[in-house]
Design an enzyme around this catalytic site. Structure first.
Site, PDB file in Angstrom:
ATOM      1  N   CYS A   1    -161.767  -0.928 -46.919  1.00  0.00           N
ATOM      2  CA  CYS A   1    -162.901  -0.245 -46.303  1.00  0.00           C
ATOM      3  C   CYS A   1    -162.442   1.010 -45.561  1.00  0.00           C
ATOM      4  CB  CYS A   1    -163.625  -1.176 -45.342  1.00  0.00           C
ATOM      5  SG  CYS A   1    -164.285  -2.664 -46.120  1.00  0.00           S
TER       6      CYS A   1
ATOM      7  N   HIS B 274    -167.423   0.778 -41.546  1.00  0.00           N
ATOM      8  CA  HIS B 274    -167.797  -0.117 -40.446  1.00  0.00           C
ATOM      9  C   HIS B 274    -166.958   0.176 -39.214  1.00  0.00           C
ATOM     10  CE1 HIS B 274    -164.127  -2.559 -40.948  1.00  0.00           C
ATOM     11  NE2 HIS B 274    -164.359  -2.576 -42.254  1.00  0.00           N
TER      12      HIS B 274
END
Length: 484
Positions: free
Chosen positions: A161, A153
């Site tokens: 992430c 992202h």
């Protein structure tokens, strides 16, 4: 080309309109079709590179990430049918240690092979745009590993992430979107601790994750020698690559990650090429070990890394666990200005020596500094699957990792450090407030304003604190399922 694009838009709009009528005019799904972020075109400069490399804009893609090097590669199929490297993106922030994700909340970014279908694309991400990596896969589940909403992202903030800048994820997202429009049902996402070279394998030879890394290296090697996406299956709690039914069999082998492996074969041309590469790698590895190649320090407790391209632009930042190893890495000179906007709330790996300061006696230690504000994502209760979501699963492009939760980013204020508390003091929970709405559209990276003044990149020796939390996903199937 113009007519084709026009027909594509009409088909998408018709599918969304039909879904809205059949599901009680779901306004959220209709609004999704006009998302400016999710519909940004592939930048003209990248389109020119695609043409130069004899590729089509809508040809299949494959993504690889490397934690130690903090790099994300997008590979694209050329007109010969093989994959070629299109572009390498520096990763702004990743969290955890080298090694696979094991459990929910361990702050680890995953490692392994995953499949990304349209339902895993998230145009309404709290972190600009994102896609779900698909963790846990069948192998992870067979080992009892847990975790959810592990993403690639924007926003340069990570808690398990791989975080890019907003401009970078817009470009990567557009490449994935176009590959789906071109007919690719899912693209492969390969996540590694480092480039699986003899030097890196020798440096990390004492790491307890080495058996797992040697297992996924077989898939890495298969891609290196064939330039074809390796077929991935699981059985007996291990990865199996490029398996086919044996001669005389009438059906393809049925794989179960927790069950005994079925009878299968691997094509001779792949087996031979992979074996030759592995033999050459092992010979080089043995030489490196024999001459005493230093063993990398086990960095238990260090939280991730940042590519030097970004660390050099954040005052006091360190690359953490990220370094180029024996590879040259991306040149800083090629990224002026920075490849996207570095947000002011970025929480880079702590500079070396921070853990030593923490270990000093209270009388000698400097006054603690308040941590930067962090953004936390809250997840609402899952909603009933929509008509388009159900349709996507029926035609075979919906995944078990799809999430439909609506996300609401919030900011948490970290209390300023105070003198030693009184014995009767009671800790109060952190105060929270609603985050400001994100702008609907970001300019291209080339037009982004200059980042914070440069600071020299520092080496990774210190234990670091956690990175900025978390993102969550929404379904992307309402955009694609209707016309697949």
């Amino acid at each position: 080309m113009i007519n084709r694009a026009f027909v594509r838009v009409l088909m998408t709009s018709a599918a969304l309109a039909a879904g809205a009528l059949l599901t009680g005019c779901n306004s959220d799904q209709v609004a999704l079709a006009t998302s400016a972020k999710a519909n940004q075109p592939v930048p003209p400069k990248l389109v020119a590179t695609i043409n130069e490399k004899d590729m089509d804009t809508q040809s299949p893609i494959l993504v690889r990430v490397f934690k130690q090097e903090a790099e994300l590669e997008v590979w694209k199929q050329d007109r010969s049918g093989k994959f070629a490297l299109l572009k390498t993106y520096p990763i702004c922030r990743w969290s955890g240690d080298l090694g696979p994700k094991v459990r929910e909340g361990d702050r680890q970014a995953p490692e392994g092979f995953y499949s990304i279908n349209p339902s895993q694309m998230n145009p309404q991400s709290a972190y600009y745009l994102s896609f779900n990596t698909g963790y846990p896969n069948a192998f992870d589940k067979a080992l009892g590993r847990t975790g959810s909403q592990l993403m690639v992202h924007g926003d340069c903030s990570s808690r398990g992430c791989f975080a890019m800048t907003d401009e970078q994820i817009a470009e990567i997202y557009a490449l994935g979107r176009e590959s789906f429009f071109g007919g690719q049902r899912a693209f492969q996402f390969q996540a590694y601790p480092f480039r699986m070279t003899p030097v890196n394998m020798a440096r990390h030879r004492n790491n307890p994750n080495m058996p797992f890394w040697r297992m996924i290296k077989e898939g890495y090697d298969a891609f290196e020698v064939t330039r074809q996406e390796p077929k991935v299956d699981f059985c007996e709690k291990k990865y199996v690559f490029n398996a086919q039914k044996p001669p005389g069999a009438t059906r393809d082998p049925a794989f179960d990650a927790a069950a005994k492996c079925p009878a299968y074969v691997v094509p001779d041309e792949i087996t031979t090429a992979v074996r030759e590469k592995q033999q050459a790698d092992e010979a080089e590895y043995a030489k490196l070990v024999a001459k005493g190649t230093p063993v990398a320090k086990l960095n238990t407790g260090i939280d991730g890394g940042m590519n030097p391209v970004f660390a050099s632009r954040v005052p006091g930042a360190s690359t953490g666990l990220s370094d180029s190893g024996e590879a040259p890495g991306l040149s800083l000179a090629n990224f002026s200005p920075a490849p996207g906007t570095i947000p002011g709330h970025v929480n880079p790996p702590r500079a070396p020596g921070a853990d030593e300061v923490a270990a000093m006696p209270a009388s000698a230690a400097p006054a603690p500094v308040a941590a930067p504000a962090t953004r936390v994502a809250a997840v609402a209760a899952p909603e009933k699957p929509s008509f388009m979501s159900s349709l996507a699963r029926k035609v075979g492009i919906g995944g078990s990792n799809e999430t439909t939760a609506t996300t609401k980013p919030t900011e948490s204020k970290t209390a300023e450090a105070k003198p030693a508390p009184k014995p009767v003091a009671v800790a109060k929970p952190a105060e929270t407030k609603q985050a400001a709405a994100r702008p609907p559209f970001k300019p291209a990276a080339a037009s982004a304003p200059a980042a914070t003044a440069s600071a020299p990149v520092q080496t990774q020796t210190a234990l670091v604190s956690g990175a900025v939390p978390v993102l969550q996903s929404n379904s992307f199937d309402s955009r694609f399922a209707g016309f697949k």
